[in-house]
Design a protein around this motif. Structure first.
Motif, PDB file in Angstrom:
ATOM      1  N   VAL A  57       0.857  -0.963   0.044  1.00  0.00           N
ATOM      2  CA  VAL A  57       0.057   0.053   0.139  1.00  0.00           C
ATOM      3  C   VAL A  57       0.822   1.313  -0.051  1.00  0.00           C
ATOM      4  N   VAL A  58       1.928   1.161   0.821  1.00  0.00           N
ATOM      5  CA  VAL A  58       2.820   2.498   0.843  1.00  0.00           C
ATOM      6  C   VAL A  58       3.419   2.726  -0.722  1.00  0.00           C
ATOM      7  N   GLY A  59       3.677   1.344  -1.181  1.00  0.00           N
ATOM      8  CA  GLY A  59       4.407   1.601  -2.561  1.00  0.00           C
ATOM      9  C   GLY A  59       3.386   2.348  -3.768  1.00  0.00           C
ATOM     10  N   PHE A  60       2.180   2.414  -3.373  1.00  0.00           N
ATOM     11  CA  PHE A  60       1.349   2.958  -4.229  1.00  0.00           C
ATOM     12  C   PHE A  60       1.412   4.634  -4.252  1.00  0.00           C
ATOM     13  N   GLY A  61       2.258   4.831  -3.403  1.00  0.00           N
ATOM     14  CA  GLY A  61       2.424   6.568  -3.192  1.00  0.00           C
ATOM     15  C   GLY A  61       1.142   7.351  -3.256  1.00  0.00           C
ATOM     16  N   ALA A  62       1.120   8.216  -4.125  1.00  0.00           N
ATOM     17  CA  ALA A  62      -0.031   9.157  -3.908  1.00  0.00           C
ATOM     18  C   ALA A  62      -1.265   8.776  -4.432  1.00  0.00           C
ATOM     19  N   ARG A  63      -1.442   7.641  -5.076  1.00  0.00           N
ATOM     20  CA  ARG A  63      -2.645   6.780  -5.734  1.00  0.00           C
ATOM     21  C   ARG A  63      -3.431   6.250  -4.430  1.00  0.00           C
ATOM     22  N   ALA A  64      -2.730   5.989  -3.315  1.00  0.00           N
ATOM     23  CA  ALA A  64      -3.354   5.496  -2.050  1.00  0.00           C
ATOM     24  C   ALA A  64      -4.066   6.400  -1.238  1.00  0.00           C
TER      25      ALA A  64
END
Length: 284
Positions: A57-64
């Motif tokens: 989830v953190v890896g989605f960046g601003a998408r999350a």
């Protein structure tokens, strides 16, 4: 050019460390790499892969767009020395990870509520006396407190069951505790908004004189579409202005995502089975 459809969010129910179902669900969704991904809290704990799930989830960046759930806050509290780890917890891998400081800092900076395009996402619910403006003000107060330098002291004061009912006359500590419990723990309340914390069964099992928070007759957020998780026994439920997302993945049931179209008739549901998580779910 990014079209309007590709920007419609997908909202996910409680992941609770069930990484493999999350990956399957992501692979099942329509290919729309620009679509925001909303997570209704409880990203981690009780499932088998809390560290991998949080990193994903953190890896989605601003998408999350993720709001804080009670299990996410429990991780922060254990890290802060406020609460002890339980036998059923699966957060030790996060605390021991080399990137733990960055992961915990990311989590601590998540909000308690996210409002966008006429939709309000929280983990558990809102009290019937709150309108949207008040709910966002209270969420902002909690968020700012959790991001402050003395956040550990604040978090320690937020745990507790009293007071159970909102009043505009509450002092800061009590006001924040009521908001904390509503956003992250509520399922049932009385018609006047007095919260009940022991019951976690289906709406049919409501204690005497209690009802689901969203059915309170004078709820002032009925004109807002509320997206929430937390209540596995309720399961996936879609109404015109209500989207309940926790379909019990950590109990071995299903992980759900809903396309948050402004038009309720165009909201589509995507689900995957969570057999590998069966038996993981215990407690809240």
């Amino acid at each position: 050019m990014i079209d309007h459809v590709s920007r419609v969010p997908f909202a996910f129910g409680d992941l609770q460390g069930c990484h493999a179902p999350l990956r399957r669900l992501l692979d099942t969704l329509p290919r729309a790499p620009e679509s925001p991904l909303w997570f209704a809290g409880d990203l981690i704990n009780r499932g088998p892969d809390s560290l991998a799930t949080l990193r994903e989830v953190v890896g989605f960046g601003a998408r999350a767009r993720a709001v804080l759930g009670n299990h996410d806050l429990h991780l922060l509290a254990v890290h802060a020395g406020i609460r002890k780890m339980k036998d059923s917890d699966t957060i030790a891998d996060i605390l021991a990870a080399p990137d733990a400081p960055a992961l915990l800092e990311w989590l601590r900076n998540r909000p308690f509520a996210h409002h966008e395009n006429g939709m309000l996402m929280v983990h558990a619910g809102v009290l019937p006396q709150w309108d949207l403006t008040l709910a966002l003000e209270l969420a902002d107060e909690l968020q700012r407190a959790l991001r402050a330098a003395d956040w550990k002291n604040t978090l320690a004061e937020l745990y507790g069951n009293e007071p159970r009912r909102w009043s505009p006359d509450l002092k800061r500590k009590d006001r924040m505790r009521v908001a904390f419990n509503a956003f992250t723990r509520i399922r049932f309340c009385t018609a006047d908004g007095t919260m009940e914390f022991a019951a976690n069964g289906s709406p049919a099992s409501a204690p005497a004189n209690h009802l689901p928070w969203f059915d309170a007759p004078e709820r002032r957020t009925r004109d807002v579409t509320i997206v929430f998780g937390h209540w596995a026994a309720l399961g996936l439920m879609l109404r015109e202005n209500l989207i309940a997302l926790d379909s019990g993945c950590v109990w071995g049931n299903r992980l759900s995502a809903v396309r948050l179209s402004p038009d309720p008739r165009e909201r589509t549901v995507v689900q995957v089975e969570c057999r590998e998580c069966a038996g993981a779910g215990r407690g809240d």
